[in-house]
Design a protein around this motif. Structure first.
Motif, mmCIF file in Angstrom:
data_model
loop_
_atom_site.group_PDB
_atom_site.id
_atom_site.type_symbol
_atom_site.label_atom_id
_atom_site.label_comp_id
_atom_site.label_asym_id
_atom_site.label_seq_id
_atom_site.Cartn_x
_atom_site.Cartn_y
_atom_site.Cartn_z
ATOM 1 N N SER A 1 0.883 -1.289 0.073
ATOM 2 C CA SER A 1 0.049 -0.052 0.024
ATOM 3 C C SER A 1 1.012 1.448 -0.121
ATOM 4 C CB SER A 1 -0.903 0.059 1.153
ATOM 5 O OG SER A 1 -0.202 0.023 2.435
ATOM 6 N N PHE A 2 2.079 0.964 0.190
ATOM 7 C CA PHE A 2 3.114 2.195 0.371
ATOM 8 C C PHE A 2 3.970 2.309 -0.696
ATOM 9 C CE2 PHE A 2 4.339 -1.415 2.739
ATOM 10 C CZ PHE A 2 5.482 -1.740 2.333
ATOM 11 N N TRP A 3 3.665 1.265 -1.792
ATOM 12 C CA TRP A 3 4.673 1.621 -2.803
ATOM 13 C C TRP A 3 4.808 2.980 -3.437
ATOM 14 C CZ3 TRP A 3 8.493 -0.389 -5.368
ATOM 15 C CH2 TRP A 3 8.754 -0.106 -6.408
ATOM 16 N N ASN A 4 3.966 3.776 -3.481
ATOM 17 C CA ASN A 4 4.031 5.126 -4.418
ATOM 18 C C ASN A 4 5.043 5.808 -3.555
ATOM 19 O OD1 ASN A 4 2.352 4.932 -6.546
ATOM 20 N ND2 ASN A 4 0.673 5.454 -5.369
ATOM 21 N N SER A 5 5.088 5.647 -2.334
ATOM 22 C CA SER A 5 6.190 6.512 -1.402
ATOM 23 C C SER A 5 7.539 6.157 -1.908
ATOM 24 C CB SER A 5 5.885 6.476 -0.130
ATOM 25 O OG SER A 5 6.066 5.043 0.424
#
Length: 171
Positions: free
Chosen positions: A148-152
């Motif tokens: 869920s934190f990939w974009n960061s």
């Protein structure tokens, strides 16, 4: 206003501006003002578009697709336009980071499909790694499992683009 000079204060002297290989805070504090990734953080820490103007994630959470801005350009240190930023520049950047064992590789090595096997030499064909330039302005990442934190992670230097012609000219 003179825009040809970048001024900053440092807590320590920068040692390199090779953003693909380095993850030292005193260097990245400067680099973040010189090179864009797909996304960036605003002053409140929210993710906002940088080189990507739009992005999507597959329903299973494994495939992230980014549409690049068509007006993004590479510039020389003298401010001359060098080349357009293309999706292949992200593939080139990650391959270089993997081949040179970037300090920041640990951030994505277990995330991107096939990257760990490539880094360990279990596969030697980088095209088997989960990053693809679908066309000049579309880059796609395939992950091992949903994050869920990939974009960061796309704000990190290890996932930044590099122009292949420039890279080859510098060795």
């Amino acid at each position: 206003t003179n825009t040809s000079t970048y001024s900053s204060t440092f807590s320590a002297n920068p040692t390199t501006f090779n953003y693909l290989l380095d993850y030292y805070a005193d260097n990245t504090a400067v680099i973040t003002n010189l090179v864009d990734g797909l996304l960036e953080n605003d002053s409140y820490g929210n993710l906002t578009p940088a080189l990507a103007e739009d992005w999507s994630v597959s329903a299973d959470g494994l495939t992230y697709t980014y549409k690049l801005r068509k007006d993004a350009k590479w510039y020389t240190s003298e401010g001359e336009e060098y080349a357009p930023v293309k999706a292949q520049d992200f593939v080139t950047g990650l391959k270089y980071a993997a081949d040179k064992k970037s300090d920041g590789l640990y951030l994505v090595q277990e995330s991107i499909k096939g990257l760990d096997a490539y880094v360990k030499g279990e596969i030697t064909d980088f095209s088997q790694v989960g990053i693809k330039a679908l066309d000049d302005y579309t880059v796609q990442y395939t992950l091992n499992k949903p994050e869920s934190f990939w974009n960061s992670k796309t704000t990190m230097g290890v996932l930044a683009p590099v122009n292949e012609e420039f890279l080859n000219s510098k060795g």
